[in-house]
Design a protein around this motif. Sequence first.
Motif, PDB file in Angstrom:
ATOM      1  N   LEU A  15      55.501  31.424  38.414  1.00  6.39           N
ATOM      2  CA  LEU A  15      55.462  32.850  38.140  1.00  6.39           C
ATOM      3  C   LEU A  15      54.055  33.323  37.797  1.00  6.39           C
ATOM      4  CD1 LEU A  15      58.774  33.344  36.104  1.00  6.39           C
ATOM      5  CD2 LEU A  15      58.333  33.900  38.489  1.00  6.39           C
ATOM      6  N   ALA A  16      53.290  32.477  37.100  1.00  4.62           N
ATOM      7  CA  ALA A  16      51.914  32.854  36.782  1.00  4.62           C
ATOM      8  C   ALA A  16      51.073  32.995  38.047  1.00  4.62           C
ATOM      9  CB  ALA A  16      51.297  31.826  35.836  1.00  4.62           C
ATOM     10  N   LEU A  17      51.222  32.052  38.986  1.00  2.12           N
ATOM     11  CA  LEU A  17      50.460  32.128  40.227  1.00  2.12           C
ATOM     12  C   LEU A  17      50.877  33.347  41.059  1.00  2.12           C
ATOM     13  CD1 LEU A  17      50.364  28.362  41.285  1.00  2.12           C
ATOM     14  CD2 LEU A  17      48.499  29.736  40.338  1.00  2.12           C
ATOM     15  N   ALA A  18      52.190  33.588  41.162  1.00  6.01           N
ATOM     16  CA  ALA A  18      52.660  34.733  41.942  1.00  6.01           C
ATOM     17  C   ALA A  18      52.182  36.046  41.328  1.00  6.01           C
ATOM     18  CB  ALA A  18      54.189  34.713  42.027  1.00  6.01           C
ATOM     19  N   THR A  19      52.265  36.135  40.012  1.00  5.06           N
ATOM     20  CA  THR A  19      51.813  37.356  39.343  1.00  5.06           C
ATOM     21  C   THR A  19      50.307  37.532  39.489  1.00  5.06           C
ATOM     22  OG1 THR A  19      53.616  37.120  37.740  1.00  5.06           O
ATOM     23  CG2 THR A  19      51.809  38.610  37.162  1.00  5.06           C
ATOM     24  N   ALA A  20      49.570  36.436  39.367  1.00  6.04           N
ATOM     25  CA  ALA A  20      48.110  36.519  39.494  1.00  6.04           C
ATOM     26  C   ALA A  20      47.703  37.002  40.879  1.00  6.04           C
ATOM     27  CB  ALA A  20      47.492  35.157  39.191  1.00  6.04           C
ATOM     28  N   ALA A  21      48.384  36.515  41.919  1.00  6.17           N
ATOM     29  CA  ALA A  21      48.063  36.955  43.277  1.00  6.17           C
ATOM     30  C   ALA A  21      48.329  38.441  43.449  1.00  6.17           C
ATOM     31  CB  ALA A  21      48.862  36.145  44.289  1.00  6.17           C
ATOM     32  N   SER A  22      49.467  38.922  42.913  1.00  6.38           N
ATOM     33  CA  SER A  22      49.781  40.351  43.031  1.00  6.38           C
ATOM     34  C   SER A  22      48.803  41.204  42.245  1.00  6.38           C
ATOM     35  CB  SER A  22      51.211  40.606  42.541  1.00  6.38           C
ATOM     36  OG  SER A  22      52.160  39.936  43.347  1.00  6.38           O
ATOM     37  N   VAL A  23      48.442  40.755  41.041  1.00  5.86           N
ATOM     38  CA  VAL A  23      47.498  41.514  40.212  1.00  5.86           C
ATOM     39  C   VAL A  23      46.127  41.562  40.867  1.00  5.86           C
ATOM     40  CG1 VAL A  23      46.285  41.531  38.004  1.00  5.86           C
ATOM     41  CG2 VAL A  23      48.754  41.123  38.064  1.00  5.86           C
ATOM     42  N   ALA A  24      45.675  40.422  41.405  1.00 11.17           N
ATOM     43  CA  ALA A  24      44.351  40.377  42.028  1.00 11.17           C
ATOM     44  C   ALA A  24      44.274  41.289  43.235  1.00 11.17           C
ATOM     45  CB  ALA A  24      44.020  38.939  42.425  1.00 11.17           C
ATOM     46  N   ALA A  25      45.366  41.359  44.015  1.00 19.23           N
ATOM     47  CA  ALA A  25      45.353  42.214  45.199  1.00 19.23           C
ATOM     48  C   ALA A  25      45.584  43.677  44.867  1.00 19.23           C
ATOM     49  CB  ALA A  25      46.413  41.741  46.189  1.00 19.23           C
ATOM     50  N   SER A  26      46.199  43.971  43.728  1.00 23.98           N
ATOM     51  CA  SER A  26      46.595  45.347  43.420  1.00 23.98           C
ATOM     52  C   SER A  26      45.571  46.095  42.578  1.00 23.98           C
ATOM     53  CB  SER A  26      47.953  45.356  42.700  1.00 23.98           C
ATOM     54  OG  SER A  26      48.945  44.714  43.478  1.00 23.98           O
ATOM     55  N   PHE A  27      44.784  45.404  41.776  1.00 20.48           N
ATOM     56  CA  PHE A  27      43.904  46.073  40.821  1.00 20.48           C
ATOM     57  C   PHE A  27      42.424  45.807  41.106  1.00 20.48           C
ATOM     58  CE2 PHE A  27      47.992  45.560  38.709  1.00 20.48           C
ATOM     59  CZ  PHE A  27      48.233  46.852  38.279  1.00 20.48           C
ATOM     60  N   ASP A  28      42.096  45.695  42.379  1.00 20.76           N
ATOM     61  CA  ASP A  28      40.708  45.627  42.845  1.00 20.76           C
ATOM     62  C   ASP A  28      39.945  44.432  42.297  1.00 20.76           C
ATOM     63  OD1 ASP A  28      41.029  47.878  44.357  1.00 20.76           O
ATOM     64  OD2 ASP A  28      40.330  49.242  42.790  1.00 20.76           O
ATOM     65  N   ILE A  29      40.667  43.405  41.849  1.00 19.32           N
ATOM     66  CA  ILE A  29      39.962  42.156  41.523  1.00 19.32           C
ATOM     67  C   ILE A  29      39.454  41.530  42.811  1.00 19.32           C
ATOM     68  CG2 ILE A  29      40.231  39.860  40.510  1.00 19.32           C
ATOM     69  CD1 ILE A  29      42.328  41.027  38.648  1.00 19.32           C
ATOM     70  N   VAL A  30      40.292  41.598  43.843  1.00 23.95           N
ATOM     71  CA  VAL A  30      39.865  41.280  45.205  1.00 23.95           C
ATOM     72  C   VAL A  30      39.928  42.587  45.973  1.00 23.95           C
ATOM     73  CG1 VAL A  30      40.338  39.946  47.279  1.00 23.95           C
ATOM     74  CG2 VAL A  30      40.749  38.933  45.032  1.00 23.95           C
ATOM     75  N   LYS A  31      38.819  43.003  46.584  1.00 25.98           N
ATOM     76  CA  LYS A  31      38.718  44.339  47.159  1.00 25.98           C
ATOM     77  C   LYS A  31      38.724  44.311  48.674  1.00 25.98           C
ATOM     78  CE  LYS A  31      36.032  46.068  43.223  1.00 25.98           C
ATOM     79  NZ  LYS A  31      34.788  46.772  42.804  1.00 25.98           N
ATOM     80  N   GLY A  32      39.002  45.491  49.241  1.00 26.51           N
ATOM     81  CA  GLY A  32      38.886  45.691  50.677  1.00 26.51           C
ATOM     82  C   GLY A  32      39.854  44.856  51.480  1.00 26.51           C
ATOM     83  N   GLU A  33      39.329  44.324  52.600  1.00 26.10           N
ATOM     84  CA  GLU A  33      40.157  43.514  53.485  1.00 26.10           C
ATOM     85  C   GLU A  33      40.628  42.238  52.805  1.00 26.10           C
ATOM     86  OE1 GLU A  33      39.983  41.539  57.965  1.00 26.10           O
ATOM     87  OE2 GLU A  33      38.295  42.745  57.189  1.00 26.10           O
ATOM     88  N   GLY A  34      39.829  41.742  51.843  1.00 26.98           N
ATOM     89  CA  GLY A  34      40.244  40.537  51.128  1.00 26.98           C
ATOM     90  C   GLY A  34      41.538  40.732  50.368  1.00 26.98           C
ATOM     91  N   ALA A  35      41.774  41.943  49.831  1.00 27.07           N
ATOM     92  CA  ALA A  35      43.020  42.217  49.120  1.00 27.07           C
ATOM     93  C   ALA A  35      44.199  42.167  50.077  1.00 27.07           C
ATOM     94  CB  ALA A  35      42.940  43.576  48.440  1.00 27.07           C
ATOM     95  N   VAL A  36      44.035  42.696  51.291  1.00 21.85           N
ATOM     96  CA  VAL A  36      45.102  42.661  52.284  1.00 21.85           C
ATOM     97  C   VAL A  36      45.405  41.217  52.677  1.00 21.85           C
ATOM     98  CG1 VAL A  36      45.813  43.399  54.582  1.00 21.85           C
ATOM     99  CG2 VAL A  36      44.512  44.953  53.117  1.00 21.85           C
ATOM    100  N   VAL A  37      44.333  40.435  52.905  1.00 21.67           N
ATOM    101  CA  VAL A  37      44.521  39.027  53.274  1.00 21.67           C
ATOM    102  C   VAL A  37      45.242  38.271  52.160  1.00 21.67           C
ATOM    103  CG1 VAL A  37      43.334  36.880  53.805  1.00 21.67           C
ATOM    104  CG2 VAL A  37      42.521  39.029  54.796  1.00 21.67           C
ATOM    105  N   LEU A  38      44.788  38.466  50.913  1.00 22.74           N
ATOM    106  CA  LEU A  38      45.422  37.777  49.782  1.00 22.74           C
ATOM    107  C   LEU A  38      46.879  38.196  49.644  1.00 22.74           C
ATOM    108  CD1 LEU A  38      45.306  35.981  47.271  1.00 22.74           C
ATOM    109  CD2 LEU A  38      44.457  37.952  45.973  1.00 22.74           C
ATOM    110  N   ASP A  39      47.165  39.469  49.804  1.00 24.60           N
ATOM    111  CA  ASP A  39      48.534  39.971  49.658  1.00 24.60           C
ATOM    112  C   ASP A  39      49.440  39.385  50.727  1.00 24.60           C
ATOM    113  OD1 ASP A  39      50.660  41.519  48.701  1.00 24.60           O
ATOM    114  OD2 ASP A  39      50.213  43.128  50.095  1.00 24.60           O
ATOM    115  N   ASP A  40      49.019  39.426  51.993  1.00 23.50           N
ATOM    116  CA  ASP A  40      49.850  38.905  53.080  1.00 23.50           C
ATOM    117  C   ASP A  40      50.065  37.401  52.956  1.00 23.50           C
ATOM    118  OD1 ASP A  40      50.144  41.393  54.126  1.00 23.50           O
ATOM    119  OD2 ASP A  40      48.595  41.182  55.668  1.00 23.50           O
ATOM    120  N   LEU A  41      48.995  36.674  52.665  1.00 21.28           N
ATOM    121  CA  LEU A  41      49.122  35.211  52.567  1.00 21.28           C
ATOM    122  C   LEU A  41      49.938  34.796  51.341  1.00 21.28           C
ATOM    123  CD1 LEU A  41      45.567  34.006  53.647  1.00 21.28           C
ATOM    124  CD2 LEU A  41      47.668  34.133  55.005  1.00 21.28           C
TER     125      LEU A  41
END
Length: 503
Positions: A15-41
């Motif tokens: 749950l920590a890993l899943a939440t961290a991935a969603s938070v990183a992609a949603s709150f600009d921790i990972v930005k731009g196209e990288g957020a889309v890639v992180l979210d899809d993967l």
Amino acid sequence: MIGTRRFAITAAVVLALATAASVAASFDIVKGEGAVVLDDLAQLATGLFATGCCWWTARRATGPDRRWRLATGFGMAGWSTGQALWTWYQLVERRAVPSPSPADAGYLSIVPFAFVALLVIGNFRRSDSPDALLDRRSRGARLVLLLDGLIVVGSLFVLAWTTSLGGLVAAGNPGSAAFLVAIAYPVTDLVLLVIVVALCADRKVVLRPQLRLLGLGLAALAASDFAFAYLVSVQAPEVPPLANAGFVVGPALIALAALAPVPSPSTGPSRDRRSWQWAYLLMPYVPLLVSSVLVLRRTIIGGLGPLDAVEIGCGFTVFVAVILRQLVTLVDNTKLVLQLRESERTLTHQAHHDPLTGLANRALFERRLDEAMADHHRDGTPFGLLFVDLDDFKAVNDVSGHAHGDALLERVAQRLRQCVRDTDVVARLGGDEFGVLVEGLEEPEKVAFRILDELGEEISASVGVVICADPDPEATAATVLSRADHAMYEAKRDGGRGLVIHS
């Protein structure tokens, strides 16, 4: 399937890993196209992880526990295939995903498999339960369960229609494939959630931890489906990663359902059973409350426009279902109160009566004797006490057996009742000893002779009689009973089949 301690650690990490991935992609921790890639993967990774957990744990499982894991694994495999196609469209071909597309077929393939898995879990039930009265599925209980499902479906449908489906109907063509696919997600989600709620209300389900985690996973997927439908209805230019958080956390929860330790079928409800019971009782009213608040807001403030015919009709249906549910519950509760009162009367009768003969037992007899003695001291009310003991009853048991002896005691009890009034008390004091309390003006010695005549030649008995007619301040219930017992033994020493009066 792993141990409880290891499962807790695994659940925390997943749950920590899943939440961290969603938070990183949603709150600009990972930005731009990288957020889309992180979210899809992340969605694809959790989907494949859930598929692998279901099939890996199914190898060592048997029976229903194996079947629900296989079905869920196939459903998650189809969902992961849909996510893989979605990822291919976005990251490889770099174009908008068409609607409908093969990805939709993959996503929706989880619905029939999840339906089968839930039915398998629901049919795997304990054969007994300490809450037998609550677990009994009467006609009223089944009707309440059906009404609960109708309330949940109606409330969630009003919520979905107000936030997304209404917009889709207004903007799309009801006959188009795109529209049918768009509404298929929230509608099938509603069906699965209602099944989860119905199963959670059944305390005999064995795989309760698996059901809870699987239900939470499906709820997370449904939340993102509703968010996606809403964004489509308002024609949003893109889907933010935060709206896809359920697509990451949901498969993770389904994977944990497969990894959760399996309880034994003979194991009773867990210690948190009471808190879950309250959750089950309140479950239908949570979506009802949310949809009601939304309808009131639209009615009073008017910020979302006036109510349409679908919302009014569905709201009225839910209102009627709530009224019917309360009426059925009221009737069932009334029947339950009557059953409890009858049970109390039965227990009270059993506590004060002899189970073999149905006569009063010693405790009730002594209480009535105390009351008679109190009336005698206060008002001078006369009464008589008879102590009846069968002669040579031990020989009856030794020669003919205890069954014959019990039958003899039952006949004696029946004949003793025939010799007294309804206001008098006949009790079995123990073994082959009986007591008779005669109150008022009836002469006790006449009752004693009547008893000896009624027993006849077949049954020999000795009777001791105490007559309390004149006031005796020192007399107590215990002394009177002792005098009757002494008089009975005097009759027995005289050869039996007679009576001795102690006045």
